[in-house]
Design a protein around this motif. Structure first.
Motif, PDB file in Angstrom:
ATOM      1  N   VAL A 161       2.002   5.917  -7.406  1.00 37.61           N
ATOM      2  CA  VAL A 161       2.086   5.558  -6.081  1.00 37.61           C
ATOM      3  C   VAL A 161       3.568   6.234  -5.661  1.00 37.61           C
ATOM      4  CG1 VAL A 161       2.806   3.566  -4.302  1.00 37.61           C
ATOM      5  CG2 VAL A 161       0.786   3.399  -6.043  1.00 37.61           C
TER       6      VAL A 161
ATOM      7  N   ARG B  65       2.204  10.061   0.545  1.00 38.45           N
ATOM      8  CA  ARG B  65       2.170   8.597   1.273  1.00 38.45           C
ATOM      9  C   ARG B  65       0.900   8.452   2.074  1.00 38.45           C
ATOM     10  NH1 ARG B  65       4.580   8.032   6.256  1.00 38.45           N
ATOM     11  NH2 ARG B  65       5.659  10.190   5.961  1.00 38.45           N
TER      12      ARG B  65
ATOM     13  N   THR C 224      -1.834   7.192  -0.105  1.00 44.78           N
ATOM     14  CA  THR C 224      -1.867   5.653  -0.372  1.00 44.78           C
ATOM     15  C   THR C 224      -2.000   4.795   0.910  1.00 44.78           C
ATOM     16  OG1 THR C 224       0.581   6.010  -0.109  1.00 44.78           O
ATOM     17  CG2 THR C 224      -0.406   6.218  -2.287  1.00 44.78           C
ATOM     18  N   SER C 225      -1.373   5.380   1.974  1.00 46.09           N
ATOM     19  CA  SER C 225      -1.874   4.502   3.147  1.00 46.09           C
ATOM     20  C   SER C 225      -3.204   4.467   3.644  1.00 46.09           C
ATOM     21  CB  SER C 225      -1.011   5.289   4.322  1.00 46.09           C
ATOM     22  OG  SER C 225       0.295   5.251   3.775  1.00 46.09           O
TER      23      SER C 225
ATOM     24  N   CYS D 131      -5.652   4.438   1.667  1.00 47.88           N
ATOM     25  CA  CYS D 131      -6.475   3.750   0.581  1.00 47.88           C
ATOM     26  C   CYS D 131      -6.057   2.362   0.814  1.00 47.88           C
ATOM     27  CB  CYS D 131      -5.875   4.199  -0.766  1.00 47.88           C
ATOM     28  SG  CYS D 131      -6.435   5.560  -1.403  1.00 47.88           S
ATOM     29  N   CYS D 132      -4.844   1.929   1.300  1.00 44.52           N
ATOM     30  CA  CYS D 132      -4.610   0.526   1.721  1.00 44.52           C
ATOM     31  C   CYS D 132      -5.531   0.184   2.836  1.00 44.52           C
ATOM     32  CB  CYS D 132      -3.023   0.504   2.287  1.00 44.52           C
ATOM     33  SG  CYS D 132      -2.034   0.636   0.560  1.00 44.52           S
TER      34      CYS D 132
ATOM     35  N   VAL E 139      -4.913   7.426  -8.059  1.00 42.29           N
ATOM     36  CA  VAL E 139      -4.012   7.038  -7.307  1.00 42.29           C
ATOM     37  C   VAL E 139      -4.642   5.811  -6.356  1.00 42.29           C
ATOM     38  CG1 VAL E 139      -3.048   7.603  -4.849  1.00 42.29           C
ATOM     39  CG2 VAL E 139      -3.039   9.281  -6.877  1.00 42.29           C
TER      40      VAL E 139
ATOM     41  N   SER F 128      -3.749   2.738  -8.616  1.00 44.96           N
ATOM     42  CA  SER F 128      -2.367   2.502  -8.739  1.00 44.96           C
ATOM     43  C   SER F 128      -2.030   1.710  -7.310  1.00 44.96           C
ATOM     44  CB  SER F 128      -1.518   3.741  -8.770  1.00 44.96           C
ATOM     45  OG  SER F 128      -1.701   4.287  -9.958  1.00 44.96           O
ATOM     46  N   THR F 129      -2.748   2.191  -6.033  1.00 39.81           N
ATOM     47  CA  THR F 129      -2.407   1.501  -4.867  1.00 39.81           C
ATOM     48  C   THR F 129      -2.767   0.071  -4.859  1.00 39.81           C
ATOM     49  OG1 THR F 129      -2.626   3.677  -3.889  1.00 39.81           O
ATOM     50  CG2 THR F 129      -2.614   1.963  -2.368  1.00 39.81           C
TER      51      THR F 129
ATOM     52  N   TYR G  92      -0.419  -2.992  -4.340  1.00 38.49           N
ATOM     53  CA  TYR G  92      -0.319  -3.732  -3.197  1.00 38.49           C
ATOM     54  C   TYR G  92      -1.030  -5.130  -3.258  1.00 38.49           C
ATOM     55  CZ  TYR G  92       1.935   0.227  -0.991  1.00 38.49           C
ATOM     56  OH  TYR G  92       2.825   1.095  -0.436  1.00 38.49           O
TER      57      TYR G  92
ATOM     58  N   GLU H 229       2.617   2.208 -13.513  1.00 36.22           N
ATOM     59  CA  GLU H 229       3.033   1.326 -12.254  1.00 36.22           C
ATOM     60  C   GLU H 229       4.232   0.459 -12.877  1.00 36.22           C
ATOM     61  OE1 GLU H 229       3.042   2.510  -9.578  1.00 36.22           O
ATOM     62  OE2 GLU H 229       1.354   3.823  -9.785  1.00 36.22           O
TER      63      GLU H 229
END
Length: 1476
Positions: free
Chosen positions: A309, A314, A317-318, A320-321, A352, A355-356, A360, A401
């Motif tokens: 992450v 960025r 990952t954003s 994916c969130c 990735v 990991s995200t 989170y 992580e």
């Protein structure tokens, strides 16, 4: 007449004409006449676009008087009718439909509005264009209502002229319900050709900074369009946009971020069903996983370290969130597994995403672990290579992580493949499958994973060891090619951190982990012992030098406090990858500094940081110059233990001792106070003068020079801020601290003369920040404050109190903010506090104690002044912002002390005008606090603050609520002999707090929610767990309510518990079904529930049970016995009590196997009280006693043990309760058995054994003969008389009780009766040598589920049961050879003895073998036991055990004792040969 003539010299628009007529009184025919006149005007001016334009101003030009005058005729509606009439007239004239004319007119108006746009690249309308468009759409709605407008024709005509429709126009058509986006998307076949481009252009276009409205409309347009697309069947449009995003994700510009924001479920989910949104997001995840799958599995193995992450983009990952927000973790992992099984994937995106998910979502760790177990089971079940590599990649990704997110790769690999229960241990084929897979990975694997596989290899049976060695050889060859060494790997090195730390930093981390393990277990960690033997180069050259430093940096938080405020620090720190190599793992860093996003925004360049503090070698010297602790800490104790174990070379240890002495001399050498002290005094005086003159900029600049002067006088160090004991300050430090505090108080008074606190500059915060860079000076300041508050409180004047209160406010505000508390009742702090460094907030809280009258008065004045100062500074702030100005601990101090000292504050005022809390913000009323002089004004202002609305509103924030557990914590600090309240006043106050304040208060506000059981539970927990700051001796605690006034308020709280218990019994608050006694026992059981069996846990359990027994003695004993009525017959139910004794009291009971005498008689009194409520009391006592014999033998044995002391009490009680009823038969048997056993001790005549339970008979004999050695001859005669078969069980139970005594002697070096219990055991063994019954009593710590345990074994704790094999082996190996020969003929003796030896060996390996002064070292004892067992095996006949038993023992000994296993194997071979 023309229109010009009718208007005179000035033109008037139609709206003006229509509105102007409304001032006159309307008549009945005015509407018709007005319509005719308007038609006449329209005939002369037929510009419909201007007519639409005039509709825009009609509503704006209408004033309130006109609105009141016009009631029947609305000009806007009239205008709409006129426009429709005109459109129909023109349509008739032209011979076309009226809708065509209205559409043509509207398109012309749209062209006119859009044509005014000067910037051709602009994607949105301007504010004025947007207003005109909205007016036009309102007019269109009027036409649509009159049937004079066709939306579909409008779209057809608009699309014919526009190849790229304007998205904002489509949005407003949709918003005004003229043309919905659903219709446009479904009816336009070419939508896929123009809509993606328009969406991309709109995403990439950034509105000007001043156009906030345009920015909001832009986001609404995107969200609405995407929401409609999600609900429609046009998924190709969104697919094209997603692919566009994946192409530009590395750049992560504003367009990509805006697209991510558009996909927020809360934005586009409003118009879409949850099912459709989930389908779309799942589809998007699939597209992300399968986009551009060019990387192979080998590439993923090699490049995986760069896909965390922290290192991934960025934007990815954003996204994916956002997409994962609406799914559970189980759904996401299931979907990911489906994609992996059915598609070629982009491994970077997949990993990735994993990991995200882990970073989170806290629950992702357990779900991923379960998914990995399923994958491995499936992989080895079907030998599926794809599932196996997937499991390894996912596990490594989680480990990358950090251990705070997922177990390290080392732990995961050991857990999955390190034992006999590993996934590969089922067959040789599975083992070959795993090793072949690992071998194929060797050319691609990073070196850290190869090291893990070598140092922690998978479990392999001895016969397949060659397969593992082939892999190890291959891995070591690969490491040699990579110029990596296995020896350089740390003891606790995480594979995910490989390459991120140097050898020195890894050694420091190993030291820190080893010290932590040593501190928790008290033993040298196994990894350290292994390294000292098998990895000596690393142990001697890396580990020991890192350990043998006088002081080392332990946590990153210490470093942050040393450097200063985090905002300054992060501006100096460079790239994250370099920084991680400097400070360690990312998880530790995140816990220390907060969210990563804040850090990224503040990070600068690492080179700047290095230039600021010097070279990195200089920084290392700065870290390593911390002084030794004043008292030995865990690290120093660890060094001493290693020294005693001969693991540290003598020369290296001597060098360490010399270094420590030099450091102490350097740190203890006083410095001469010279000119800098006078300079500091002058600078502080100048600072006060500048504040008085209002020259704030100059005063703030002077603070920098003051900081430099302080660094010269008191060089900074990283000493702890606060500790349990207050050391005496050096004279120089004392003078400096007094100067600082005096200057701050003077500066506050000077600054407050002209301006209230809210109008002053930030001088106070900047002044306090001087101390944050110098931890030694800050520690001196806190110790000085503690000394002032404790010893010189009477000399503090009001000005001093005001200044020190403001100083504390600024000091606490400068510290990092505390974590927000979880909802619900607060839990008490665990265990007693250990001496050592404490946070600043806690140190200040300890300085402001509230234990006596003087300390309470001082604390309340300080706290009230501090809260008032904070409220004045934040007088215009909201309650949420006030927390930035008011320290939480001081606010809670006010909440505790004011009701205690001022009874008026306990009355909750009615919320009426003038009577309730004062409203509004604090102003001059609280500013009066800065000028109070006498006690009367002080009391009034305290109550004024208490009732003020701003103060009361702050309690709505959860972190400012004083919960019941915290109130109990404070109340237990109070010393009764010096309390400001008398005993009666304290009783009244505590009753108010418990019953009126906290009992009805909701649980989310820290109360009990109206539940008396919650109140009872909190009180009991507070009584059993005193606050850690209070040092007390349990043996000297006085639990009686009528005790003297010395000590703490613990007796008072116990009285409150008693009041609650008696009130519950009288009022039957919980009814007979639940029972208050059972509830209290469950509370104690929950408190004592612990999963670990460590020494600290056992000591904590013993301490808790000792406290509980004292509480139990203060409660009525009958409450633990319930009365049940069935079929008109009352019976006593004490199942919960018996379970409590068996499960908890037994665990905390000493090896003497008996409850305390007071507890025993208390419980038996409760039984008599409860039985007295039944129809046949004596019979009920006998029934319950018979039940105890089987289910609770500990109480039975305890009654026999203490019967001589407790029998008069019980007989007297029974006589009072049942005057004519004879004493219960079962209790009379105790007296009979006791007299029988005592008679045997005195005379050799054997009296017939009395009837009764076997355990009572054995316990009576045990109690009679254990007292001395003068009755040994009588004991032998008693044994001869009890040799009959019917008495064998009595002798067996008696043997167990004496072996328990023998074990007690082994555990207690002070025991003076050493040898007496051994003699009794030997005599009993001689009688029972031919019986196999006693062999079943002493288990091998492997309980047999098929055999029910003997009741006598339930009289000792689990720890004693675990140590029994050691005691029995010690006894047996000391017996004569003749006894051994006779014992070998007993069936099962050799088998049991071997199992006992193995159990003793496990105790030794676990470090639990008992050692005492009266016995040799455990190693020598164990060696003697081993030789004894080997001799038994050699002498044993072939028929001593069956072949299966021989084989079973050989298998068990294979890992623990190969020599014993070989002896068993040889004996088994001879047995087979003899049989053949």
């Amino acid at each position: 007449m023309s229109l010009q003539a009718s208007c005179g010299s000035q033109k008037r628009p139609l709206c003006s004409l229509l509105a102007g007529r409304s001032l006159k009184k309307p008549r009945l025919n005015d509407g018709e006449r007005l319509q005719e006149a308007a038609v006449l005007l329209l005939d002369q001016n037929q510009n419909l676009c201007r007519l639409f334009q005039e509709l825009q101003n009609m509503e704006q030009n209408r004033n309130p008087k006109q609105n009141q005058a016009v009631s029947d005729v609305d000009p806007l509606n009239v205008a709409g009718l006129l426009v429709v009439s005109e459109l129909r007239r023109q349509a008739d004239r032209r011979g076309v439909a009226v809708g065509a004319v209205s559409v043509k007119t509207m398109l012309d108006r749209l062209d006119e509005i859009a044509g005014r746009q000067e910037d051709k690249l602009r994607q949105m309308f301007t504010s004025s264009q947007r207003v005109q468009l909205q007016v036009l759409l309102e007019a269109s709605k009027l036409l649509l209502c009159q049937g004079a407008f066709c939306p579909r024709l409008l779209w057809a005509e608009y699309r014919r002229d526009q190849k790229h429709p304007h998205l904002e126009l489509l949005y407003f058509l949709h918003l005004y319900n003229i043309l919905t986006l659903d219709f446009i998307i479904e009816s336009d076949d070419a939508v896929a050709s123009w809509l993606p481009g328009q969406l991309k252009a709109l995403c990439c276009w950034t509105p000007p900074q001043e156009e906030e409205e345009t920015r909001q409309v832009q986001q609404e347009v995107l969200s609405t369009v995407v929401g409609v697309l999600v609900a429609s069947v046009r998924s190709s449009v969104l697919d094209e946009l997603l692919l566009w995003f994946l192409d530009i994700k590395e750049e992560c510009d504003e367009g990509a971020e805006r697209w991510i924001q558009t996909l927020d479920a809360s934005l586009c989910g409003g118009s879409v069903s949850p099912e459709a949104l989930q389908r779309f997001f799942a589809h998007c995840l699939t597209q992300i996983f399968t986009w551009n799958p060019k990387l192979t599995v080998s590439d993923a193995v090699t490049l995986q370290n760069d896909w965390t992450v922290a290192k991934a983009g960025r934007c990815l990952t954003s996204l994916c969130c956002k997409l994962a927000a609406i799914f559970s973790v189980e759904q996401l992992l299931h979907h990911l597994q489906q994609v992996l099984e059915t598609h070629e994937v982009n491994w970077k995106h997949v990993l990735v995403f994993v990991s995200t998910l882990l970073v989170y979502d806290q629950s992702a760790q357990s779900n991923l672990s379960e998914a990995l177990c399923r994958l491995l089971s499936s992989a080895f079940g079907g030998y599926d290579l794809e599932k196996l590599i997937t499991a390894f990649l996912l596990a490594r990704q989680g480990a990358l992580e950090g251990t705070g997110v997922f177990p390290s790769y080392t732990d995961w690999f050991k857990m999955s493949f390190g034992g006999r229960s590993g996934f590969h241990a089922g067959s040789k084929k599975s083992l070959v499958f795993l090793l072949k897979f690992l071998s194929d990975l060797v050319p691609f694997e990073p070196p850290q994973y190869l090291k893990v596989h070598i140092l922690h290899p998978p479990f392999v049976p001895p016969k397949h060891r060659s397969l593992l060695m082939e892999y190890v050889t291959l891995a070591k060859t690969r490491l040699a090619d990579l110029q990596e060494s296995v020896e350089d790997m740390g003891l606790y090195e995480d594979a995910s951190a490989a390459g991120a730390s140097s050898l020195q930093s890894q050694a420091a981390q190993d030291v820190e982990k080893a010290v932590c393990l040593f501190e928790s277990s008290g033993r040298i960690p196994a990894a350290v012992m292994e390294a000292s033997i098998f990895r000596r180069p690393y142990f001697l050259t890396r580990f020991l030098p890192a350990l043998l430093k006088p002081r080392a940096v332990r946590t990153f938080s210490v470093f942050v406090r040393a450097v200063g405020t985090f905002s300054v620090f992060v501006r100096a720190v460079g790239t994250f990858s370099v920084f991680v190599r400097a400070v360690g793992t990312f998880s530790v860093f995140v816990r220390a500094v907060g969210t990563f996003s804040v850090f990224v925004r503040a990070v600068g360049t690492f080179s700047v940081f290095v230039r600021a503090v010097g070279t990195f070698r200089g920084l290392s010297r700065f870290f390593s110059c911390f002084q030794l602790p004043l008292e030995a800490d865990a690290q120093m104790n660890f060094i001493e233990v290693l020294k005693q174990a001969e693991k540290i070379p003598a020369a290296q240890y001597s060098q360490y001792v010399e270094s420590c002495q030099k450091r102490r001399q350097q740190s203890g050498s006083p410095r001469r106070p010279g000119a800098p002290l006078a300079v500091l005094q002058e600078q502080l005086q100048e600072f006060t003068q500048l504040l008085a003159a209002g020259r704030d900029p100059e005063s703030l600049g002077l603070l920098s020079r003051i900081s430099l002067t302080l660094s010269v006088i008191c060089p900074g160090s990283d000493d702890p801020v606060g500790s349990a004991a207050t050391p005496s300050l050096p004279d120089l430090h004392l003078k400096v601290v007094d100067l600082i505090l005096r200057s701050f108080c003077q500066s506050l008074l000077v600054a407050s003369r002209g301006n209230p606190p809210n109008r002053q500059s930030e001088w106070g915060s900047r002044f306090v920040c001087l101390l944050l860079d110098n931890r030694q000076l800050l520690s001196s300041v806190i110790h000085r404050l503690k000394d002032l508050f404790h010893r010189q409180a009477a000399s503090l004047k009001p000005a001093h109190i005001l200044g020190l209160a403001a100083f504390i406010v600024h000091l606490q505000a400068a510290q990092p903010g505390p974590a927000q508390p979880e909802p619900g009742p607060a839990q008490p702090e665990p265990g007693p506090a250990q001496p050592g460094p404490v946070p600043v907030e806690e140190a200040l809280d300890l300085a402001m104690l509230s234990s006596s009258r003087n300390s309470m008065l001082l604390s309340v004045r300080l706290a009230v002044a501090a809260v008032s100062y904070g409220l004045c500074r934040g007088h215009s702030a909201s309650p949420q912002r006030l927390q930035d100005f008011i320290p939480r601990s001081l606010y809670k101090k006010v909440l505790y002390l004011v009701p205690r000292l001022f009874p008026e504050a306990r009355i909750r005022p009615e919320r009426q005008d003038g009577d309730g809390p004062t409203s509004g913000h604090l102003g001059d009323d609280l500013a009066l606090l800065w000028s109070f002089n006498d006690g009367t004004s002080w009391s009034k202002l305290v109550l004024h603050l208490w009732r003020h609305a701003a103060f009361q509103q702050l309690q709505q924030l959860q972190q400012y609520q004083l919960c019941f557990s915290e109130w109990l914590h404070e109340e237990l600090r109070v010393q009764r002999n010096s309390d400001v309240l008398s005993d009666a006043e304290r009783h009244q106050y505590q009753q108010w707090a418990c019953w009126e304040l906290y009992l009805p208060r909701p649980e989310e506000q820290g109360g009990c929610g109206g539940d008396p059981r919650a109140l009872c539970s909190r009180l009991l927990t507070a009584i059993m767990e005193p606050p850690p700051s209070r040092e007390m001796n349990l043996e000297n605690l006085d639990f009686s309510p009528g005790s003297s006034g010395t000590g703490t308020c613990l007796p008072d709280l116990l009285s409150r518990l008693q009041e609650l218990v008696y009130e519950a019994q009288v009022g039957e608050l919980w009814g007979r079904r639940v029972g208050l006694g059972d509830f209290l026992l469950r509370v104690v059981a929950e408190k004592c529930a612990a999963s670990s069996s460590s020494v600290s846990t056992r000591l904590s359990l013993q301490r808790t049970m000792e406290t509980w027994n004292r509480v139990l003695l203060a409660l009525p004993p009958v409450m633990f016995f319930k009365i049940k009525t069935e079929a008109g017959q009352s019976t006593v139910d004490c199942s919960e009590l018996l379970q409590h004794i068996t499960q908890l009291q037994r665990k905390a009971c000493p090896p003497a196997s008996a409850l305390p005498c007071a507890v025993t008689v208390h419980l038996l009194k409760g039984l008599l009280f409860a039985a007295g409520q039944c129809g046949h009391p004596a019979a009920e006592v006998d029934r319950v006693w018979s039940l105890m014999s089987a289910s609770c033998p500990l109480l039975l044995v305890s009654a026999v043990r203490w019967w001589q002391q407790i029998s008069p009490v019980l007989v007297s009680l029974w006589t009072r309760l049942q005057d004519a009823e004879p004493f219960p038969e079962q209790l009379q048997l105790l007296s009979t058995c006791r007299l029988w056993a005592c008679s045997l001790r005195v005379g050799p005549v054997l009296v017939q054994i009395p009837p009764g339970p076997v355990l009572v008979q054995a316990a009576s004999l045990h109690g009679a003969f254990r007292g001395g050695a003068e009755c040994q001859q009588n004991f032998r005669e008693v044994l001869d008389g009890l040799r009959e078969a019917e008495n064998q069980q009595v002798l067996v139970s008696l043997l167990f009780l004496f072996v328990t005594d023998f074990l007690s002697e082994l555990l207690d070096p002070q025991e003076k009766s050493s040898g007496r219990s051994k003699w009794f055991c030997s005599e009993l063994l001689g009688v029972l040598v031919h019986s196999a019954e006693w062999l079943l009593l002493f288990g091998s710590n492997e309980p047999d589920l098929e055999l029910e345990p003997d009741p006598v074994t339930l009289t000792v704790s689990d720890v004693c049961s675990r140590l029994m094999p050691w005691a029995v082996c010690s006894l047996l190996q000391q017996q004569s050879a003749a006894f051994h020969q006779r014992a070998l003929r007993c069936p099962g003796f050799l088998h049991s003895t071997t199992l006992w030896y193995l159990a003793a060996l496990r105790l030794f390996l676990d470090g639990e073998a008992p050692a005492s002064a009266c016995q040799a070292e455990p190693t020598r004892v164990l060696d003697c036991i081993k030789q004894f067992v080997l001799s038994l095996i050699q002498q044993a006949p072939a028929a001593a055990m069956s072949c299966s038993q021989w084989r079973q023992l050989e298998t068990r000994c294979a890992d623990l004792d190969p020599e014993l296993a070989a002896s068993l194997s040889v004996h088994l071979d001879h047995t087979r040969a003899g049989f053949l």
